[in-house]
Structures are given as C-alpha cells and as structure tokens.
Design a protein around this motif. Structure first.
Motif, PDB file in Angstrom:
ATOM      1  N   SER A 106       0.842  -1.190   0.000  1.00  0.00           N
ATOM      2  CA  SER A 106       0.000   0.000   0.000  1.00  0.00           C
ATOM      3  C   SER A 106       0.880   1.244   0.000  1.00  0.00           C
ATOM      4  O   SER A 106       1.928   1.263   0.658  1.00  0.00           O
ATOM      5  N   TYR A 107       0.421   2.234  -0.716  1.00  0.00           N
ATOM      6  CA  TYR A 107       1.077   3.547  -0.710  1.00  0.00           C
ATOM      7  C   TYR A 107       0.144   4.593  -0.095  1.00  0.00           C
ATOM      8  O   TYR A 107       0.229   5.764  -0.403  1.00  0.00           O
ATOM      9  N   ASP A 108      -0.725   4.155   0.803  1.00  0.00           N
ATOM     10  CA  ASP A 108      -1.705   5.020   1.455  1.00  0.00           C
ATOM     11  C   ASP A 108      -1.006   5.892   2.501  1.00  0.00           C
ATOM     12  O   ASP A 108      -0.585   5.402   3.549  1.00  0.00           O
ATOM     13  N   LEU A 109      -0.902   7.175   2.206  1.00  0.00           N
ATOM     14  CA  LEU A 109      -0.202   8.098   3.104  1.00  0.00           C
ATOM     15  C   LEU A 109      -0.995   8.406   4.362  1.00  0.00           C
ATOM     16  O   LEU A 109      -0.444   8.957   5.323  1.00  0.00           O
ATOM     17  N   GLN A 110      -2.276   8.060   4.389  1.00  0.00           N
ATOM     18  CA  GLN A 110      -3.130   8.383   5.544  1.00  0.00           C
ATOM     19  C   GLN A 110      -3.331   7.204   6.500  1.00  0.00           C
ATOM     20  O   GLN A 110      -3.824   7.391   7.607  1.00  0.00           O
ATOM     21  N   ARG A 111      -2.961   6.021   6.085  1.00  0.00           N
ATOM     22  CA  ARG A 111      -3.230   4.809   6.865  1.00  0.00           C
ATOM     23  C   ARG A 111      -2.595   4.884   8.242  1.00  0.00           C
ATOM     24  O   ARG A 111      -1.455   5.316   8.388  1.00  0.00           O
ATOM     25  N   ASP A 112      -3.352   4.437   9.252  1.00  0.00           N
ATOM     26  CA  ASP A 112      -2.886   4.433  10.650  1.00  0.00           C
ATOM     27  C   ASP A 112      -3.188   3.069  11.266  1.00  0.00           C
ATOM     28  O   ASP A 112      -4.083   2.922  12.080  1.00  0.00           O
ATOM     29  N   THR A 113      -2.415   2.070  10.843  1.00  0.00           N
ATOM     30  CA  THR A 113      -2.644   0.691  11.278  1.00  0.00           C
ATOM     31  C   THR A 113      -2.531   0.533  12.790  1.00  0.00           C
ATOM     32  O   THR A 113      -3.300  -0.185  13.404  1.00  0.00           O
ATOM     33  N   ASN A 114      -1.569   1.195  13.389  1.00  0.00           N
ATOM     34  CA  ASN A 114      -1.356   1.037  14.831  1.00  0.00           C
ATOM     35  C   ASN A 114      -2.242   1.963  15.662  1.00  0.00           C
ATOM     36  O   ASN A 114      -2.138   2.002  16.875  1.00  0.00           O
ATOM     37  N   ARG A 115      -3.095   2.723  15.008  1.00  0.00           N
ATOM     38  CA  ARG A 115      -4.116   3.556  15.640  1.00  0.00           C
ATOM     39  C   ARG A 115      -3.574   4.484  16.735  1.00  0.00           C
ATOM     40  O   ARG A 115      -4.161   4.640  17.788  1.00  0.00           O
ATOM     41  N   ASN A 116      -2.440   5.110  16.441  1.00  0.00           N
ATOM     42  CA  ASN A 116      -1.861   6.037  17.417  1.00  0.00           C
ATOM     43  C   ASN A 116      -2.096   7.500  17.029  1.00  0.00           C
ATOM     44  O   ASN A 116      -1.537   8.407  17.646  1.00  0.00           O
ATOM     45  N   GLY A 117      -2.911   7.727  16.009  1.00  0.00           N
ATOM     46  CA  GLY A 117      -3.236   9.086  15.593  1.00  0.00           C
ATOM     47  C   GLY A 117      -2.243   9.698  14.611  1.00  0.00           C
ATOM     48  O   GLY A 117      -2.405  10.838  14.200  1.00  0.00           O
ATOM     49  N   ARG A 125      11.558  19.767  -2.017  1.00  0.00           N
ATOM     50  CA  ARG A 125      10.774  20.970  -2.318  1.00  0.00           C
ATOM     51  C   ARG A 125       9.883  20.806  -3.534  1.00  0.00           C
ATOM     52  O   ARG A 125       8.750  21.236  -3.530  1.00  0.00           O
ATOM     53  N   GLY A 126      10.408  20.222  -4.575  1.00  0.00           N
ATOM     54  CA  GLY A 126       9.628  20.077  -5.813  1.00  0.00           C
ATOM     55  C   GLY A 126       8.881  18.764  -5.819  1.00  0.00           C
ATOM     56  O   GLY A 126       7.936  18.545  -5.060  1.00  0.00           O
ATOM     57  N   PHE A 127       9.314  17.865  -6.667  1.00  0.00           N
ATOM     58  CA  PHE A 127       8.731  16.529  -6.795  1.00  0.00           C
ATOM     59  C   PHE A 127       8.870  15.785  -5.469  1.00  0.00           C
ATOM     60  O   PHE A 127       9.966  15.640  -4.934  1.00  0.00           O
ATOM     61  N   LYS A 128       7.762  15.351  -4.915  1.00  0.00           N
ATOM     62  CA  LYS A 128       7.769  14.582  -3.667  1.00  0.00           C
ATOM     63  C   LYS A 128       7.841  13.102  -4.010  1.00  0.00           C
ATOM     64  O   LYS A 128       6.999  12.585  -4.740  1.00  0.00           O
ATOM     65  N   ASP A 129       8.847  12.421  -3.479  1.00  0.00           N
ATOM     66  CA  ASP A 129       9.012  10.986  -3.715  1.00  0.00           C
ATOM     67  C   ASP A 129       8.861  10.300  -2.360  1.00  0.00           C
ATOM     68  O   ASP A 129       9.841   9.949  -1.703  1.00  0.00           O
ATOM     69  N   TYR A 130       7.618  10.118  -1.939  1.00  0.00           N
ATOM     70  CA  TYR A 130       7.319   9.632  -0.590  1.00  0.00           C
ATOM     71  C   TYR A 130       7.907   8.268  -0.242  1.00  0.00           C
ATOM     72  O   TYR A 130       8.284   8.048   0.898  1.00  0.00           O
ATOM     73  N   PRO A 131       8.033   7.324  -1.175  1.00  0.00           N
ATOM     74  CA  PRO A 131       8.612   6.024  -0.811  1.00  0.00           C
ATOM     75  C   PRO A 131      10.139   6.017  -0.723  1.00  0.00           C
ATOM     76  O   PRO A 131      10.725   5.002  -0.374  1.00  0.00           O
ATOM     77  N   HIS A 132      10.801   7.117  -1.025  1.00  0.00           N
ATOM     78  CA  HIS A 132      12.243   7.143  -1.268  1.00  0.00           C
ATOM     79  C   HIS A 132      13.060   7.626  -0.069  1.00  0.00           C
ATOM     80  O   HIS A 132      12.743   8.643   0.536  1.00  0.00           O
ATOM     81  N   PHE A 133      14.144   6.882   0.217  1.00  0.00           N
ATOM     82  CA  PHE A 133      15.152   7.283   1.197  1.00  0.00           C
ATOM     83  C   PHE A 133      16.531   7.235   0.537  1.00  0.00           C
ATOM     84  O   PHE A 133      16.797   6.353  -0.283  1.00  0.00           O
ATOM     85  N   GLU A 134      17.402   8.173   0.918  1.00  0.00           N
ATOM     86  CA  GLU A 134      18.792   8.201   0.438  1.00  0.00           C
ATOM     87  C   GLU A 134      19.730   8.323   1.635  1.00  0.00           C
ATOM     88  O   GLU A 134      19.426   9.019   2.590  1.00  0.00           O
ATOM     89  N   TYR A 135      20.870   7.661   1.524  1.00  0.00           N
ATOM     90  CA  TYR A 135      21.923   7.798   2.521  1.00  0.00           C
ATOM     91  C   TYR A 135      23.183   8.215   1.770  1.00  0.00           C
ATOM     92  O   TYR A 135      23.882   7.386   1.191  1.00  0.00           O
ATOM     93  N   THR A 136      23.464   9.519   1.745  1.00  0.00           N
ATOM     94  CA  THR A 136      24.510  10.039   0.861  1.00  0.00           C
ATOM     95  C   THR A 136      25.696  10.668   1.577  1.00  0.00           C
ATOM     96  O   THR A 136      26.737  10.871   0.944  1.00  0.00           O
TER      97      THR A 136
END
Length: 184
Positions: A117-128, A151-162
């Motif tokens: 799921s890519y649901d940005l609103q989901r709260d499975t653990n119900r902690n608000g 700032r521009g294109f939001k890539d919500y699934p993405h992490f970088e370690y640079t």
C-alpha cells in the motif's frame, strides 16, 4: 600596449584553467579506478533492516520495494511516461539516481494479505499518526534523507543515505567511504 591589469587578468585566467584541467584529470583517474557499484551499499542495507525492524516494533509492517538499480534499469524507469506508457515516476536518467550507487531504497506499507500500500493516511497502529510519516521519521532518525521532504517533486517512498555526496561526485568516482570514517 598591454596594461598590468590585462596581464594580471590573463595570469589569473590561466591559473584557473590549470586548476580546472588538473581537477578533470584527477576525476578521470578516480572514475577509472572505481567502477560503479553492483549492489546496495552495506551500510544502506544495514540501515534498511533497522528501518523495517523499528517500524515493526511500532506495529507497522513495511517492505523495501527497491534498492540498488543498474543504469539500464534506471533508464527503463525513466522511460515510463515518456517513450513508454504510464505516468512519469522518475526524473533521473541512468547514472543520475542514488539507486545507481547503492545509496537509496524505496519502501511501501505491507498489508496483512501480503499486498503493498502507498496510502499516506493509513494508521494501522491507531496512534493518531499516519504510518507513512512514522516510517519517514524513523528513516530520518537513521540518517536517511527522505524524498517526502523535497521541495519540488515529492518521492514519498524514497530514502537516500549520501553523507553529502552529490550525483556529480558519484559520477566522478567518489564513494561513500570518501565522506565518512565510520564505514564499519
């Protein structure tokens, strides 16, 4: 008749040209000595595992959906929405993504049935707090930069370690070990 100012200008310009040529030669030597990585960097792999574990402790199941990508596979992703059907999902060509250097991962929320799921609103653990943003906070605590903060294109699934390495530096052969002393 050449003035002193013109002579000084030519000397400074010559010096700058010399420094630029010297740097380009050094970058070429580094590039040739250091081929592109062929997998996820071990530190990024370790931190990815920590991300999954820490999310799980909060009651959030995630899956790392992508890590290292070859230049060719990055070009395939870049083609989507351009020369191939579908929506544009990347603005980075092959060699222009941190995935190509083993320094980036993507994730998704994992459903109980094994689907993602890519649901940005989901709260499975119900902690608000939305699970997605809890995972983002964990990733940032682990030292990752998060694509949702861009700032521009939001890539919500993405992490970088640079550790501050730019794509240009990576293209010139610099590697994560050049920017840190704690690569153990």
């Amino acid at each position: 008749f050449i003035s002193i100012v013109n002579i000084l200008f030519l000397l400074v310009l010559g010096g700058l040209l010399f420094v630029w040529v010297d740097r380009e030669i050094e970058n070429k030597q580094i590039r040739e000595a250091r081929p592109l990585p062929t997998g996820l960097h071990r530190i990024v792999g370790k931190k990815s595992g920590e991300l999954v574990e820490r999310a799980h402790k909060l009651g959030i199941s995630i899956l790392i959906t992508d890590g290292f990508r070859s230049v060719e596979s990055q070009d395939e992703i870049y083609a989507q929405g351009r020369t191939k059907g579908g929506a544009v999902i990347s603005y980075a060509k092959g060699g222009e993504s941190y995935h190509n250097y083993g320094l980036a991962i993507d994730f998704a929320l994992l459903n109980k049935d094994g689907s993602i799921s890519y649901d940005l609103q989901r709260d499975t653990n119900r902690n608000g707090e939305a699970d997605w943003f809890e995972v983002a906070r964990i990733g940032k605590d682990l030292g990752f930069s998060w694509g949702g903060d861009w700032r521009g294109f939001k890539d919500y699934p993405h992490f970088e370690y640079t550790r501050g390495l730019s794509i240009r530096e990576l293209q010139n052969g610099w590697r994560l070990e050049d920017k840190m002393d704690d690569t153990k």
